[in-house]
Enzyme design. Structure first.
Site, mmCIF file in Angstrom:
data_model
loop_
_atom_site.group_PDB
_atom_site.id
_atom_site.type_symbol
_atom_site.label_atom_id
_atom_site.label_comp_id
_atom_site.label_asym_id
_atom_site.label_seq_id
_atom_site.Cartn_x
_atom_site.Cartn_y
_atom_site.Cartn_z
ATOM 1 N N ASP A 178 0.828 -1.208 0.000
ATOM 2 C CA ASP A 178 0.000 0.000 0.000
ATOM 3 C C ASP A 178 0.861 1.255 0.000
ATOM 4 O O ASP A 178 0.649 2.191 -0.786
ATOM 5 C CB ASP A 178 -0.891 0.033 1.248
ATOM 6 N N LEU A 179 1.815 1.303 0.915
ATOM 7 C CA LEU A 179 2.601 2.524 1.107
ATOM 8 C C LEU A 179 3.472 2.827 -0.103
ATOM 9 O O LEU A 179 3.527 3.967 -0.575
ATOM 10 C CB LEU A 179 3.461 2.394 2.361
#
Length: 404
Positions: A178-179
């Protein structure tokens, strides 16, 4: 005006991305992470939310006043729009006319069904830069699959190289797909904005959790694509640099990274371990790699007799990279972390000042400014609609229709 370090202090009106207007349609984590990079450096971000969304059902970072939501959505304003309503979609497209960037992370077909896809936005603003994140890409056989961080970690190969040898697959302790996906998209958006200065046109920028995770494999990926090697789990040992790993001390563990002949010489001297140099098994990078288990055991026989603090002082003095292994409280208690000011105040309208981790990039002439924690839902709805020409009566009609 300068701060205590002699650097110029600049107001939030001087932040480098202040001229860009961003419409944020994102939920979950990857999309908000992308937008946060823009918001942190001054972009005017309008977070578009469904009206009266229930925190308990939200996938936007948990409870609104909780640590996750406040961290993800800082430095933004909020407007409520029910994009399933034609009148709300009309408002959105009016906002697009004056915007620079739209960011979304719906499943690929959803934005088209809602009528807020790139083509719809480009029709009203050819200069729009439209950023998209999906689980697996905007096309292909997995296009419409739901995607989340852990699924991407598994399919992207990361879980196969994380953890102790023979342990079985292990997820990384942060949502790394995600990051990194969010950061890759932010870089793509900024690149498209720079290109727009030449061409005068916007474009669609998109990536996916799967693409980002595979890119983050880095040299572990090229071991396969170039050399045909499938990387195994290596636990706390570095996959290729020896000796680099976790070693026991009399009161815990530390990390030591002493790969290469010069570093091994320094390590030998600091530990008083002559066999690191005299034993033929440890004479070269190749032999150290072949005999890693024995090498680690010799090093551990010395480190386990001394405290972590004593070893860190001695090894740093000798020029050997090393460091403690902290829990998160210890991380923020560390004197260097405090010096860097990574935990900073974020003002909130009703909660007061919250402590949130600042953006980690430092610009020499443009200090980071934490303008606000996450907004209350719809805090900018009325003023935004008024700026578009909706008077009180028109706004009341939109509310009665369930559009805001």
């Amino acid at each position: 005006m300068t701060n205590s370090e002699g650097l110029p202090v600049m107001s939030q009106n001087a932040l480098p991305l202040r001229r860009f207007k961003v419409l944020d349609l994102t939920r979950a984590r990857a999309g908000p992470t992308a937008v946060r990079q823009l918001a942190d450096w001054g972009a005017d971000v309008l977070k578009i939310e469904a009206p009266a969304e229930d925190d308990s059902r939200s996938v936007t970072g948990g409870a609104r006043h909780g640590f996750d939501f406040q961290n993800l959505h800082r430095n933004k304003r909020s407007i409520t729009l029910n994009l399933k309503k034609d009148s709300a979609r009309e408002v959105f497209l009016k906002l697009v006319k004056d915007a620079d960037v739209v960011v979304e992370n719906y499943r690929p077909g959803v934005k088209t069904r809602l009528g807020v896809d790139y083509e719809a936005c480009r029709a009203v603003n050819p200069r729009i830069v439209y950023g998209s994140i999906s689980g697996f890409g905007q096309s292909g056989p997995y296009r419409d699959r739901p995607g989340v961080d852990q699924i991407a970690q598994g399919m992207g190969g990361l879980m196969s190289v994380t953890g102790l040898p023979g342990q079985g697959p292990v997820r990384v302790g942060i949502p790394i797909a995600d990051l990194t996906c969010g950061m890759f998209l932010a870089i793509g958006i900024l690149t498209a904005l720079l290109e727009r200065e030449v061409s005068g046109e916007g474009q669609w920028v998109h990536t996916s959790l799967l693409e980002a995770q595979i890119a983050m494999l880095d040299f572990q990926a090229s071991r396969w694509t170039m050399a045909g090697e499938i990387a195994p789990q290596a636990g706390n040992d570095h996959p290729t640099s020896v000796p680099t790993g976790v070693f026991p001390t009399s009161d815990g563990h530390i990390n030591i990274a002493a790969s290469g002949g010069v570093m091994v010489e320094r390590l030998s001297g600091a530990l008083g371990a002559p066999e690191l140099l005299s034993d033929p098994k440890f004479a070269s990078n190749e032999s150290r790699s072949e005999n890693r288990k024995d090498l680690n055991a010799v090093i551990a026989s010395y480190t386990e007799k001394r405290s972590s603090a004593d070893l860190i002082k001695a090894l740093n003095s000798a020029g050997v990279p090393c460091g403690p292994i902290y829990n998160i409280k210890q991380t923020f208690d560390d004197e260097q972390v405090k010096h860097l000011g990574l935990a900073t105040a974020a003002p909130h309208a009703s909660l007061g000042d919250l402590s949130i981790v600042r953006h980690p990039t430092n610009l020499s002439r443009t200090p980071f400014v934490m303008r606000s924690a996450a907004p209350e839902q719809g805090d900018a709805t009325s003023e935004t609609l008024a700026a578009l020409g909706y008077d009180e009566e028109a706004q009341a009609k939109l509310k009665a229709e369930g559009a805001i």
